[in-house]
Design a protein around this motif. Structure first.
Motif, PDB file in Angstrom:
ATOM      1  N   ASP B  47      34.939 -26.875  28.541  1.00 25.53           N
ATOM      2  CA  ASP B  47      35.945 -25.643  27.601  1.00 25.53           C
ATOM      3  C   ASP B  47      37.064 -25.065  27.596  1.00 25.53           C
ATOM      4  O   ASP B  47      37.063 -24.876  27.011  1.00 25.53           O
ATOM      5  CB  ASP B  47      34.708 -24.516  27.920  1.00 25.53           C
ATOM      6  N   LEU B  50      38.787 -27.866  25.475  1.00 24.96           N
ATOM      7  CA  LEU B  50      38.404 -27.509  23.842  1.00 24.96           C
ATOM      8  C   LEU B  50      39.443 -25.904  23.380  1.00 24.96           C
ATOM      9  O   LEU B  50      39.668 -25.972  22.311  1.00 24.96           O
ATOM     10  CB  LEU B  50      36.857 -27.170  23.661  1.00 24.96           C
ATOM     11  N   PHE B 114      26.357 -25.754  18.759  1.00 27.02           N
ATOM     12  CA  PHE B 114      28.457 -26.563  18.632  1.00 27.02           C
ATOM     13  C   PHE B 114      28.019 -27.936  18.633  1.00 27.02           C
ATOM     14  O   PHE B 114      28.365 -29.083  18.120  1.00 27.02           O
ATOM     15  CB  PHE B 114      28.979 -26.297  20.083  1.00 27.02           C
ATOM     16  N   HIS B 115      27.199 -28.715  19.748  1.00 24.50           N
ATOM     17  CA  HIS B 115      26.873 -29.634  20.446  1.00 24.50           C
ATOM     18  C   HIS B 115      26.239 -30.978  19.058  1.00 24.50           C
ATOM     19  O   HIS B 115      26.584 -32.211  18.254  1.00 24.50           O
ATOM     20  CB  HIS B 115      25.927 -30.043  21.499  1.00 24.50           C
ATOM     21  N   TYR B 118      28.658 -31.380  17.156  1.00 28.61           N
ATOM     22  CA  TYR B 118      29.907 -32.467  17.103  1.00 28.61           C
ATOM     23  C   TYR B 118      29.184 -33.933  16.910  1.00 28.61           C
ATOM     24  O   TYR B 118      30.279 -34.631  16.885  1.00 28.61           O
ATOM     25  CB  TYR B 118      29.662 -31.812  18.838  1.00 28.61           C
ATOM     26  N   LEU B 130      34.911 -30.212  13.406  1.00 27.46           N
ATOM     27  CA  LEU B 130      35.112 -29.320  13.614  1.00 27.46           C
ATOM     28  C   LEU B 130      36.604 -28.427  13.638  1.00 27.46           C
ATOM     29  O   LEU B 130      37.911 -29.775  13.528  1.00 27.46           O
ATOM     30  CB  LEU B 130      34.137 -28.671  14.871  1.00 27.46           C
ATOM     31  N   ARG B 132      39.596 -26.610  14.431  1.00 30.60           N
ATOM     32  CA  ARG B 132      40.190 -26.012  16.051  1.00 30.60           C
ATOM     33  C   ARG B 132      39.643 -24.530  16.452  1.00 30.60           C
ATOM     34  O   ARG B 132      39.390 -24.781  17.640  1.00 30.60           O
ATOM     35  CB  ARG B 132      41.539 -26.236  16.219  1.00 30.60           C
ATOM     36  N   ASP B 134      37.640 -23.277  15.512  1.00 31.77           N
ATOM     37  CA  ASP B 134      36.348 -23.679  15.899  1.00 31.77           C
ATOM     38  C   ASP B 134      35.653 -23.554  17.264  1.00 31.77           C
ATOM     39  O   ASP B 134      34.706 -23.162  17.699  1.00 31.77           O
ATOM     40  CB  ASP B 134      35.077 -23.814  14.704  1.00 31.77           C
ATOM     41  N   GLU B 135      36.373 -24.562  17.741  1.00 33.19           N
ATOM     42  CA  GLU B 135      36.121 -25.242  18.623  1.00 33.19           C
ATOM     43  C   GLU B 135      36.465 -24.355  19.628  1.00 33.19           C
ATOM     44  O   GLU B 135      35.607 -24.270  21.185  1.00 33.19           O
ATOM     45  CB  GLU B 135      37.154 -26.332  19.403  1.00 33.19           C
ATOM     46  N   ARG B 136      37.316 -23.515  19.439  1.00 36.76           N
ATOM     47  CA  ARG B 136      37.963 -22.754  20.517  1.00 36.76           C
ATOM     48  C   ARG B 136      36.908 -21.276  20.474  1.00 36.76           C
ATOM     49  O   ARG B 136      36.694 -20.798  22.040  1.00 36.76           O
ATOM     50  CB  ARG B 136      38.871 -21.906  20.365  1.00 36.76           C
TER      51      ARG B 136
END
Lengths: 150, 162
Positions: B47, B50, B114-115, B118, B130, B132, B134-136
């Motif tokens: 995390d 990310l 998420f995964h 991904y 995705l 950035r 979103d990832e955060r």
């Protein structure tokens, strides 16, 4: 000396406030997860798991582990202060403290070795240190949990 | 729902065995602590990466710790179920436990969604990467949720019925 610590305002607050003790225990478990979580990932990496991760990553992560350690040194000292004379007579507590000292010394050795060595080349000596480090942190967790039982 | 589960477990052979085996509870607690350590240790690496820390490390490399995260989660799921079966009336009515379970579900859904996205992305030739932001959000949410899970878990003995 330990009775003197118990009679301080800090110790009295930890012992008497309804939320201080559980609050400090909760903070302590977050610190535990950060310190032992990151150190165990580092040790497992050095022992050969996930070779894709650059060993130098753990030099950066040590700063975060240090924050976790400070959180737990402070919360741990406050918890200790409320019942100091009982804690110093608890064998699991003393084992826990010993294991933490060993774990931190080994963390220092690993930090030095990662900083001075070639990236991703883990010597058998470093692997041995990592194995002992993992063992010492597992012992610290086990002994810490047993304080309530023995 | 928890009430019905608790009633079903009460007096069951497993319930009686856990109650009668004096060394089992501390051993399960130690295992639960080791599990949370693996879970949080691994998630911190995934995390924080990310969230944008240590950009020189490949994202795919940090994902190699995920099996350990799952191992930690599995250890805690098993010991957690055994805690509940061993002392069902204590947990089912405990508001700390109830909120903790809710947050575990939310955190699990966050990670799973998420995964799976991904993974789909990595399998597809079409780029639906995705973004950035979103990832955060996912990573920040993950760390916050699991931290709350730990806090609530530790508070279970100190909070009462809800």
């Amino acid at each position: 000396m330990f009775e003197a610590l118990e009679s301080t305002t800090l110790a009295a607050w930890v012992g008497e406030s309804l939320w201080a003790y559980p609050g400090l225990l909760s903070v302590h478990i977050i610190g535990l997860a950060i310190v032992v979580g990151l150190f165990s990932m580092r040790d497992l990496r050095l022992l050969g798991l996930f070779p894709e991760i650059d060993t130098k990553l753990f030099l950066s992560l040590n700063k975060i582990a240090a924050i976790g350690f400070v959180i737990n040194a402070v919360s741990g000292f406050m918890l200790f202060s409320s019942q100091a004379s009982i804690f110093v007579q608890s064998t699991p507590f003393l084992i826990k403290m010993g294991a933490i000292v060993v774990g931190m010394v080994l963390a220092g050795i690993i930090h030095f070795r990662l900083g001075s060595g070639i990236a991703n080349h883990v010597t058998s000596g470093t692997k041995l240190v990592a194995a002992f480090s993992l063992l010492s942190w597992l012992s610290a967790i086990a002994a810490g949990r047993l304080i309530a039982y023995l | 729902m928890l009430d019905a589960l608790a009633q079903a477990f009460l007096g069951s052979p497993l319930n009686e065995w856990i109650q009668a085996t004096y060394w089992l509870w501390p051993v399960m607690e130690i295992t639960h602590f080791i599990g949370l350590t693996l879970l949080m240790g691994g998630l911190l690496i995934v995390d924080l990466r990310l969230l944008g820390l240590f950009p020189s490390v490949k994202l795919t490399a940090t994902h190699k710790v995920l099996p350990l995260v799952l191992l930690g989660f599995t250890l805690n799921l098993i010991t957690g179920i055994l805690f509940f079966i061993g002392d069902p009336m204590r947990y089912s009515v405990n508001v700390g436990f109830q909120i903790k379970m809710l947050l575990v579900l939310v955190a699990g859904a966050n990670a799973f969604l998420f995964h799976s996205r991904y993974w789909l992305d990595s399998q597809s030739s079409l780029s639906m990467a995705l973004n950035r932001v979103d990832e955060r959000i996912v990573a920040g949410l993950s760390l916050c949720l699991w931290t709350c899970v730990l806090l609530l878990g530790r508070l279970i003995p100190y909070v009462s019925t809800g």
